[in-house]
Design a protein around this motif. Structure first.
Motif, PDB file in Angstrom:
ATOM      1  N   GLN A 454       0.799  -1.030  -0.198  1.00 49.88           N
ATOM      2  CA  GLN A 454       0.179   0.270  -0.205  1.00 49.88           C
ATOM      3  C   GLN A 454       1.120   1.117   0.246  1.00 49.88           C
ATOM      4  N   VAL A 455       0.674   2.133  -1.022  1.00 49.71           N
ATOM      5  CA  VAL A 455       1.313   3.103  -1.279  1.00 49.71           C
ATOM      6  C   VAL A 455       0.638   4.297  -1.004  1.00 49.71           C
ATOM      7  N   TRP A 456       1.283   5.397  -0.052  1.00 51.21           N
ATOM      8  CA  TRP A 456       0.574   6.506   0.607  1.00 51.21           C
ATOM      9  C   TRP A 456       0.777   7.689  -0.042  1.00 51.21           C
ATOM     10  N   ARG A 457       2.029   7.961  -0.562  1.00 50.18           N
ATOM     11  CA  ARG A 457       2.844   8.976  -1.151  1.00 50.18           C
ATOM     12  C   ARG A 457       2.645   9.528  -2.312  1.00 50.18           C
ATOM     13  N   ASP A 458       2.630   9.514  -3.938  1.00 50.38           N
ATOM     14  CA  ASP A 458       2.575   9.569  -4.639  1.00 50.38           C
ATOM     15  C   ASP A 458       2.799   8.570  -5.857  1.00 50.38           C
ATOM     16  N   TYR A 477      -1.684  10.519  -0.358  1.00 51.95           N
ATOM     17  CA  TYR A 477      -2.010  11.503   0.706  1.00 51.95           C
ATOM     18  C   TYR A 477      -2.475  13.246   0.399  1.00 51.95           C
ATOM     19  N   LYS A 478      -1.614  13.110  -0.856  1.00 56.35           N
ATOM     20  CA  LYS A 478      -2.109  14.759  -0.988  1.00 56.35           C
ATOM     21  C   LYS A 478      -3.268  14.900  -2.025  1.00 56.35           C
ATOM     22  N   HIS A 479      -4.144  13.632  -1.739  1.00 56.45           N
ATOM     23  CA  HIS A 479      -5.407  13.989  -3.001  1.00 56.45           C
ATOM     24  C   HIS A 479      -6.481  13.111  -1.583  1.00 56.45           C
ATOM     25  N   TRP A 480      -5.769  11.766  -1.593  1.00 54.69           N
ATOM     26  CA  TRP A 480      -7.455  10.971  -0.851  1.00 54.69           C
ATOM     27  C   TRP A 480      -7.042  10.945   1.136  1.00 54.69           C
ATOM     28  N   TYR A 481      -6.324  11.535   1.152  1.00 59.39           N
ATOM     29  CA  TYR A 481      -6.341  11.561   2.663  1.00 59.39           C
ATOM     30  C   TYR A 481      -7.622  12.234   3.147  1.00 59.39           C
ATOM     31  N   LEU A 482      -8.621  11.617   4.769  1.00 60.74           N
ATOM     32  CA  LEU A 482      -9.721  12.569   4.589  1.00 60.74           C
ATOM     33  C   LEU A 482      -9.419  13.770   5.968  1.00 60.74           C
ATOM     34  N   ASP A 483      -8.700  13.316   6.261  1.00 63.30           N
ATOM     35  CA  ASP A 483      -8.362  14.433   7.300  1.00 63.30           C
ATOM     36  C   ASP A 483      -7.366  15.502   7.368  1.00 63.30           C
ATOM     37  N   CYS A 484      -7.221  15.306   5.914  1.00 56.26           N
ATOM     38  CA  CYS A 484      -5.908  17.260   5.862  1.00 56.26           C
ATOM     39  C   CYS A 484      -7.056  18.285   5.593  1.00 56.26           C
ATOM     40  N   GLY A 485      -6.680  19.522   6.067  1.00 60.49           N
ATOM     41  CA  GLY A 485      -7.329  20.721   6.106  1.00 60.49           C
ATOM     42  C   GLY A 485      -7.794  20.916   7.061  1.00 60.49           C
ATOM     43  N   TYR A 486      -7.981  20.314   7.983  1.00 53.03           N
ATOM     44  CA  TYR A 486      -8.632  21.407   9.298  1.00 53.03           C
ATOM     45  C   TYR A 486      -7.647  21.290  10.123  1.00 53.03           C
ATOM     46  N   GLY A 487      -6.444  21.835  10.036  1.00 50.52           N
ATOM     47  CA  GLY A 487      -5.339  22.423  11.613  1.00 50.52           C
ATOM     48  C   GLY A 487      -4.783  21.638  11.995  1.00 50.52           C
ATOM     49  N   TYR A 534      -8.207  12.827  -8.665  1.00 49.48           N
ATOM     50  CA  TYR A 534      -6.639  12.003  -8.490  1.00 49.48           C
ATOM     51  C   TYR A 534      -6.629  11.529  -9.574  1.00 49.48           C
ATOM     52  N   ASP A 535      -5.635  11.284 -10.589  1.00 44.17           N
ATOM     53  CA  ASP A 535      -4.769  10.241 -11.369  1.00 44.17           C
ATOM     54  C   ASP A 535      -3.484   9.195 -10.294  1.00 44.17           C
ATOM     55  N   PRO A 536      -4.357   8.425 -10.115  1.00 44.02           N
ATOM     56  CA  PRO A 536      -3.257   6.802  -9.592  1.00 44.02           C
ATOM     57  C   PRO A 536      -2.030   6.779 -10.531  1.00 44.02           C
ATOM     58  N   VAL A 537      -2.868   7.095 -11.910  1.00 39.76           N
ATOM     59  CA  VAL A 537      -1.652   5.914 -12.810  1.00 39.76           C
ATOM     60  C   VAL A 537      -0.988   7.210 -13.014  1.00 39.76           C
ATOM     61  N   ALA A 538      -0.857   8.416 -12.763  1.00 36.37           N
ATOM     62  CA  ALA A 538       0.056   9.712 -14.199  1.00 36.37           C
ATOM     63  C   ALA A 538       1.394   9.155 -13.606  1.00 36.37           C
ATOM     64  N   ASN A 539       1.944   9.745 -14.953  1.00 36.64           N
ATOM     65  CA  ASN A 539       3.382   9.523 -14.979  1.00 36.64           C
ATOM     66  C   ASN A 539       4.087   7.777 -15.032  1.00 36.64           C
TER      67      ASN A 539
END
Length: 628
Positions: A454-458, A477-487, A534-539
């Motif tokens: 399981q890869v969580w970075r990029d 985590y830059k796209h699919w982490y749901l806890d981000c942006g709440y401080g 989010y494009d998980p297979v980009a590049n």
């Protein structure tokens, strides 16, 4: 039967409201009501069996309508008895595919009948969008499931069920809805789509579909379509996950990953080590019992969702010290940020026979209980802290060259026990990419499940894993982490500087690292459109893409509990679900997606009671969009 026929989608984009978006679909404009006496039948191996009938006694299975072969007599004879007074959480003692299909057919028809979803928000203000409730009605009176592979009538087999063919074809013409599938799991997905084709009438006089004839051909892009929820950092109740599973089924997600324990608490009951939960849970009434876990897993199976557990090791294990302090190094050090990713510090000792015995006991207690419902187990392996092993008397070193072979032995034990228990191991990317461990999938033997990474970075990390010959699930985590942006959940030191002993081996006096505006590490907030794009297979090289099995959207719970779980998950998880089911999206799809997701949200709020955030304001839905 091949379900890859291409159709020309003739529907107007704003009316194609199925979520996630089917591969191909066409719709008409005729109206049909659902017959209160609708019958659902299964056609298989030359036989026809009644799955559901309104007038059958207490929804009981009524036996064969037509027997044509000995095989079908054996198969259909194993259908389970259903009674109409079962609670929604009650599960059978013995699962089978035949039982699941009958249950799904019954629940689909029942849910359509009891739905209260009147889609007034999806039409112009005060418009007459509903059919005349007093006019003569034409009915859909039959649902026929034509399944290529007959449902297994014996004990449930998670591997063959969840890895089965999820493709299906749904056709509704005149009085009959016809489902064609190759496997039971495909029939379940078709029934989940069928439910979205009907609406409640505001007069409460029945349910209707406005799009006859309807033809859908569908299949998923990725096999592993998951949601991960952390239940350890803040307390949750089993009913939270039951409700979440119901919503997941409406988006055709098929994996629920429970991050069950962490440094802050150990809520999961392990009967052979009862002190783990009795001392490690926040409160005795917050322990997840054996029955709680089996109920959640069985409920998942009924919805076509594999529910599997993660006990993260060797890091994220400080809560074990409440019951077995001798197993944990660097427990609750004042300078926690030296020894852990977040408070509190402490992780399993790495060269201890007592730890090895403990790990074996936990897994040999837990895994046989989860195996009847899933083919997966997550062994963890993220954020292992080097400095903690300076305080581990079995190691006394933070040298990676010393720690790496010890980690290899530790992970080998976890993987071997998991495979011996008939489950496929999943592990976080760090063990492969940062620690360069050898995992079982690099040296697979025949019929041995490979370790899934399981890869969580990029995407770069995904490609690195694929190049090493391992299969991947993603969740950037830059796209699919749901806890981000709440401080951030941490506070600065009251005096603005660290106290004595912080940081490690100093007398303190280091300025606080926290300052206005106190952002978290993965800000900003990931709104549903951001997740949808989010494009998980980009590049990633095209010759490697087939090694990607799917992905998960993840919620870490430092600032989430039962009270705000729904709004943190939905509708953003549904946006990710369409990426996982239908494939990579693009910005030309956003306007249509907003309307379909908005309708899906209204249905889930009304029929499931999920307290989720709106997709758009009502005016935008009624006016078919708010564009800029």
């Amino acid at each position: 039967m091949l379900l890859h026929i291409l159709l020309v989608a003739s529907c107007i984009a704003s009316s194609c409201a199925i979520w996630p978006q089917p591969l191909n679909q066409s719709k008409g404009t005729d109206v049909r009501w659902l017959d209160p006496a609708v019958k659902t039948t299964l056609h298989c191996n030359g036989a026809i069996a009644l799955l559901y009938s309104h007038d059958s006694s207490e929804y009981q299975f009524t036996g064969l309508i037509h027997e044509l072969s000995k095989i079908s007599q054996v198969f259909f004879g194993h259908f389970q008895i259903f009674t109409g007074n079962k609670s929604r959480h009650e599960t059978p003692n013995s699962l089978s595919e035949s039982f699941l299909l009958q249950a799904a057919a019954r629940e689909t028809i029942a849910q359509i009948h009891r739905s209260g979803f009147v889609p007034w928000k999806m039409h112009k203000r005060h418009s007459a969008f509903e059919p005349d409730a007093h006019a003569p009605r034409q009915y859909v009176s039959a649902v026929q499931i034509h399944q290529m592979k007959c449902p297994d009538s014996h004990d449930f087999a998670p591997v063959s069920f969840f890895d089965g063919d999820e493709s299906y074809e749904l056709t509704i013409t005149n009085e009959t809805a016809t489902i064609k599938s190759n496997h039971t799991i495909g029939s379940l997905r078709a029934l989940q789509t069928l439910q979205q084709a009907f609406f409640a009438h505001s007069t409460l006089s029945g349910s209707y579909m406005p799009d006859l004839p309807l033809h859908i051909v569908d299949r998923p892009r990725w096999r592993h379509r998951g949601l991960s929820i952390d239940i350890a950092r803040n307390p949750f109740r089993p009913e939270d996950l039951i409700r979440t599973l119901d919503a997941m089924a409406m988006t055709k997600l098929n994996r629920l990953h429970i991050h069950a324990t962490d440094s802050q608490s150990w809520p999961l009951d392990i009967p052979s080590l009862p002190k783990l939960a009795s001392k490690g849970a926040y409160q005795p009434n917050l322990i997840w019992t054996v029955n709680d876990l089996s109920e959640i897993q069985a409920h998942g199976v009924m919805k076509g969702i594999s529910v599997f557990v993660e006990i993260d090791m060797p890091g994220h294990t400080a809560s074990i010290a409440h019951s077995y302090p001798d197993l944990i190094a660097a427990f609750n050090e004042l300078d926690w940020s030296t020894f852990a990713a977040e408070p509190l510090s402490g992780q399993l000792k790495l060269n201890s026979s007592a730890v090895n015995e403990f790990v074996s006991t936990v897994l040999l207690d837990l895994l046989p209980r989860t195996r009847p419902y899933t083919s997966l187990y997550h062994i963890g392996g993220d954020e292992v802290n080097l400095q903690a092993y300076l305080l581990d008397e079995t190691v006394s070193s933070d040298d990676p060259h010393v720690l790496q072979p010890l980690l290899q032995k530790f992970v080998d034990r976890l993987i071997n026990i998991t495979i011996q228990q008939g489950l496929r191991p999943i592990i976080w990317e760090e063990m492969l990419l940062d620690w360069n461990l050898t995992l079982s999938s690099a040296v697979d033997k025949e019929n041995t499940p490979s370790t899934l990474v399981q890869v969580w970075r990029d995407s770069q990390r995904i490609e690195e894993v694929l190049k090493r010959g391992h299969r991947v699930i993603f969740g950037d985590y830059k796209h699919w982490y749901l806890d981000c942006g709440y401080g951030i959940f941490l506070d600065p030191y009251p005096m603005g500087k660290s106290p004595h002993g912080v940081p490690f081996n100093t007398s303190g006096g280091i300025p606080s690292k926290l300052h206005v505006p106190y952002l978290d590490y993965c800000a900003p907030f990931h709104n549903w459109r951001h997740m949808y794009m989010y494009d998980p297979v980009a590049n990633i090289s095209s010759d490697l893409v087939d090694g990607v099995e799917g992905g998960e959207v993840l919620l870490w719970s430092e600032q989430t509990d039962s009270m705000d779980l729904d709004s943190k998950l939905w509708p953003r998880v549904a946006a990710a679900a369409e990426v996982l089911w239908a494939g990579v999206r693009n910005d030309t799809m956003l306007e249509d997606a907003a309307r379909r997701l908005g309708e899906w949200r209204e249905r889930a709020v009304t029929d499931l009671g999920v307290r989720m955030s709106p997709v758009q304001m009502t005016w935008c839905l009624q006016e078919r969009g708010c564009n800029l």
